[in-house]
Design a protein around this motif. Structure first.
Motif, PDB file in Angstrom:
ATOM      1  N   GLY A   1     -15.806  14.355  -5.755  1.00 37.87           N
ATOM      2  CA  GLY A   1     -14.390  14.511  -5.445  1.00 37.87           C
ATOM      3  C   GLY A   1     -13.948  13.605  -4.322  1.00 37.87           C
ATOM      4  N   ALA A   2     -14.745  13.579  -3.247  1.00 38.02           N
ATOM      5  CA  ALA A   2     -14.423  12.700  -2.119  1.00 38.02           C
ATOM      6  C   ALA A   2     -14.448  11.240  -2.554  1.00 38.02           C
ATOM      7  CB  ALA A   2     -15.407  12.939  -0.978  1.00 38.02           C
ATOM      8  N   ALA A   3     -15.390  10.886  -3.429  1.00 40.81           N
ATOM      9  CA  ALA A   3     -15.446   9.513  -3.935  1.00 40.81           C
ATOM     10  C   ALA A   3     -14.169   9.164  -4.701  1.00 40.81           C
ATOM     11  CB  ALA A   3     -16.674   9.328  -4.824  1.00 40.81           C
ATOM     12  N   CYS A   4     -13.640  10.118  -5.469  1.00 43.22           N
ATOM     13  CA  CYS A   4     -12.384   9.880  -6.186  1.00 43.22           C
ATOM     14  C   CYS A   4     -11.233   9.659  -5.210  1.00 43.22           C
ATOM     15  CB  CYS A   4     -12.065  11.062  -7.097  1.00 43.22           C
ATOM     16  SG  CYS A   4     -13.186  11.237  -8.490  1.00 43.22           S
ATOM     17  N   ALA A   5     -11.244  10.415  -4.121  1.00 46.61           N
ATOM     18  CA  ALA A   5     -10.193  10.240  -3.114  1.00 46.61           C
ATOM     19  C   ALA A   5     -10.290   8.871  -2.459  1.00 46.61           C
ATOM     20  CB  ALA A   5     -10.283  11.345  -2.068  1.00 46.61           C
ATOM     21  N   VAL A   6     -11.509   8.416  -2.192  1.00 51.36           N
ATOM     22  CA  VAL A   6     -11.686   7.093  -1.597  1.00 51.36           C
ATOM     23  C   VAL A   6     -11.238   6.007  -2.581  1.00 51.36           C
ATOM     24  CG1 VAL A   6     -13.407   5.438  -0.778  1.00 51.36           C
ATOM     25  CG2 VAL A   6     -13.467   7.804   0.021  1.00 51.36           C
ATOM     26  N   MET A   7     -11.545   6.175  -3.863  1.00 48.94           N
ATOM     27  CA  MET A   7     -11.065   5.206  -4.857  1.00 48.94           C
ATOM     28  C   MET A   7      -9.538   5.197  -4.917  1.00 48.94           C
ATOM     29  SD  MET A   7     -13.730   5.271  -8.066  1.00 48.94           S
ATOM     30  CE  MET A   7     -13.854   7.044  -8.256  1.00 48.94           C
ATOM     31  N   THR A   8      -8.933   6.370  -4.755  1.00 49.45           N
ATOM     32  CA  THR A   8      -7.479   6.445  -4.719  1.00 49.45           C
ATOM     33  C   THR A   8      -6.940   5.696  -3.506  1.00 49.45           C
ATOM     34  OG1 THR A   8      -7.539   8.611  -5.814  1.00 49.45           O
ATOM     35  CG2 THR A   8      -5.512   8.026  -4.669  1.00 49.45           C
ATOM     36  N   ALA A   9      -7.601   5.879  -2.358  1.00 46.29           N
ATOM     37  CA  ALA A   9      -7.189   5.169  -1.140  1.00 46.29           C
ATOM     38  C   ALA A   9      -7.335   3.660  -1.310  1.00 46.29           C
ATOM     39  CB  ALA A   9      -8.015   5.656   0.049  1.00 46.29           C
ATOM     40  N   ILE A  10      -8.403   3.238  -1.963  1.00 44.95           N
ATOM     41  CA  ILE A  10      -8.602   1.804  -2.223  1.00 44.95           C
ATOM     42  C   ILE A  10      -7.477   1.273  -3.108  1.00 44.95           C
ATOM     43  CG2 ILE A  10     -10.069   0.143  -3.453  1.00 44.95           C
ATOM     44  CD1 ILE A  10     -12.476   1.810  -2.437  1.00 44.95           C
ATOM     45  N   SER A  11      -7.118   2.029  -4.151  1.00 45.53           N
ATOM     46  CA  SER A  11      -6.028   1.613  -5.022  1.00 45.53           C
ATOM     47  C   SER A  11      -4.730   1.491  -4.228  1.00 45.53           C
ATOM     48  CB  SER A  11      -5.857   2.621  -6.164  1.00 45.53           C
ATOM     49  OG  SER A  11      -4.781   2.252  -6.998  1.00 45.53           O
ATOM     50  N   ALA A  12      -4.446   2.486  -3.381  1.00 41.36           N
ATOM     51  CA  ALA A  12      -3.222   2.449  -2.577  1.00 41.36           C
ATOM     52  C   ALA A  12      -3.228   1.257  -1.626  1.00 41.36           C
ATOM     53  CB  ALA A  12      -3.071   3.751  -1.802  1.00 41.36           C
ATOM     54  N   ALA A  13      -4.391   0.960  -1.042  1.00 42.88           N
ATOM     55  CA  ALA A  13      -4.488  -0.170  -0.116  1.00 42.88           C
ATOM     56  C   ALA A  13      -4.240  -1.493  -0.839  1.00 42.88           C
ATOM     57  CB  ALA A  13      -5.860  -0.181   0.555  1.00 42.88           C
ATOM     58  N   LEU A  14      -4.825  -1.652  -2.007  1.00 42.91           N
ATOM     59  CA  LEU A  14      -4.623  -2.883  -2.770  1.00 42.91           C
ATOM     60  C   LEU A  14      -3.171  -3.019  -3.228  1.00 42.91           C
ATOM     61  CD1 LEU A  14      -7.869  -3.011  -4.917  1.00 42.91           C
ATOM     62  CD2 LEU A  14      -7.138  -4.722  -3.255  1.00 42.91           C
ATOM     63  N   LEU A  15      -2.578  -1.921  -3.641  1.00 40.58           N
ATOM     64  CA  LEU A  15      -1.162  -1.963  -4.018  1.00 40.58           C
ATOM     65  C   LEU A  15      -0.309  -2.334  -2.814  1.00 40.58           C
ATOM     66  CD1 LEU A  15      -1.005   1.243  -6.245  1.00 40.58           C
ATOM     67  CD2 LEU A  15      -0.802  -1.126  -7.042  1.00 40.58           C
ATOM     68  N   GLY A  16      -0.672  -1.797  -1.647  1.00 41.93           N
ATOM     69  CA  GLY A  16       0.052  -2.152  -0.438  1.00 41.93           C
ATOM     70  C   GLY A  16      -0.055  -3.633  -0.134  1.00 41.93           C
ATOM     71  N   MET A  17      -1.243  -4.201  -0.371  1.00 38.42           N
ATOM     72  CA  MET A  17      -1.421  -5.631  -0.144  1.00 38.42           C
ATOM     73  C   MET A  17      -0.545  -6.446  -1.092  1.00 38.42           C
ATOM     74  SD  MET A  17      -4.890  -7.941  -0.372  1.00 38.42           S
ATOM     75  CE  MET A  17      -4.931  -7.904  -2.152  1.00 38.42           C
ATOM     76  N   VAL A  18      -0.501  -6.056  -2.350  1.00 39.44           N
ATOM     77  CA  VAL A  18       0.332  -6.770  -3.319  1.00 39.44           C
ATOM     78  C   VAL A  18       1.802  -6.689  -2.900  1.00 39.44           C
ATOM     79  CG1 VAL A  18       1.122  -6.832  -5.723  1.00 39.44           C
ATOM     80  CG2 VAL A  18      -1.300  -6.432  -5.211  1.00 39.44           C
ATOM     81  N   ALA A  19       2.219  -5.502  -2.468  1.00 44.94           N
ATOM     82  CA  ALA A  19       3.599  -5.340  -2.012  1.00 44.94           C
ATOM     83  C   ALA A  19       3.878  -6.218  -0.790  1.00 44.94           C
ATOM     84  CB  ALA A  19       3.881  -3.878  -1.694  1.00 44.94           C
TER      85      ALA A  19
END
Length: 207
Positions: free
Chosen positions: A30-48
């Protein structure tokens, strides 16, 4: 929080991954899924952030920063709940253990679904950046979509597995019928959003 728990945002990556690799269960899937979600959000933030002179992109930067932090907090909280879940399973057999397992399992399901909801909240920004994002960092957008797809799949899997475990430990008088019904509805909604993410990721790969 016990002294054995570690905070993803304050822990070196290698140390956190090392703990994940141990036979502790906290942090776990579960925690790993949350970290993957955070990674996705960070990458999306970079694209933005790489999409200048666009009001919607600027708004997305702040929004995604908040969701990245929410995902990181969720990873920490899931680790704590995983520790409680493992402690309940380690108890001696008996009614007290069964009650503890039911309570810990309900909390574990809630944690996985909460992580899934954070992931779902990123879908609109994936769509937005697919339309307006800087094409020079489209590879990063694709990675963000794939990370989100894995996170949503993982959140669904962990919640579903824990729901199956809860069913095996239920009693006729546990008064959990309304919660279990809600969990099934939440799982169905999460599966639908996961399919949407699949479609977006497939579209990004094909263009």
């Amino acid at each position: 929080m016990s002294h054995d728990d570690i905070v993803p945002a304050e822990t070196p990556l290698e140390e956190w991954l090392g703990r994940l690799a141990e036979a502790r269960g906290a942090p776990g899937g579960g925690a790993a899924c949350a970290v993957m979600t955070a990674i996705s959000a960070a990458l999306l933030g970079m694209v933005a952030a790489y999409t200048p002179d666009d009001v919607e992109a600027e708004r997305a930067v702040g929004r995604l920063r908040g969701r990245r932090r929410a995902a990181t907090r969720a990873a920490e909280e899931d680790g704590v709940r995983s520790a409680a879940f493992g402690a309940s399973l380690a108890m001696s057999d008996g009614p007290e253990r069964e009650r503890a397992v039911r309570q810990a399992t309900v909390e574990a399901i809630e944690s996985s679904l909460s992580i899934g909801r954070i992931g779902v909240s990123l879908l609109d920004d994936v769509r937005l950046l697919a339309d307006i994002g800087n094409r020079h960092v489209e590879a990063d957008l694709r990675v963000a979509a794939e990370a989100l797809r894995a996170a949503l799949e993982g959140a669904h899997l962990t919640a579903e597995a824990n729901l199956d475990l809860l069913e095996r430990h239920r009693t006729q008088d546990d008064q959990l019928d309304p919660r279990v019904e809600e969990f099934h509805q939440d799982l169905a909604e999460l599966a639908e959003k996961r399919s949407e993410c699949d479609s977006i990721a497939t579209h990004l790969r094909s263009r």
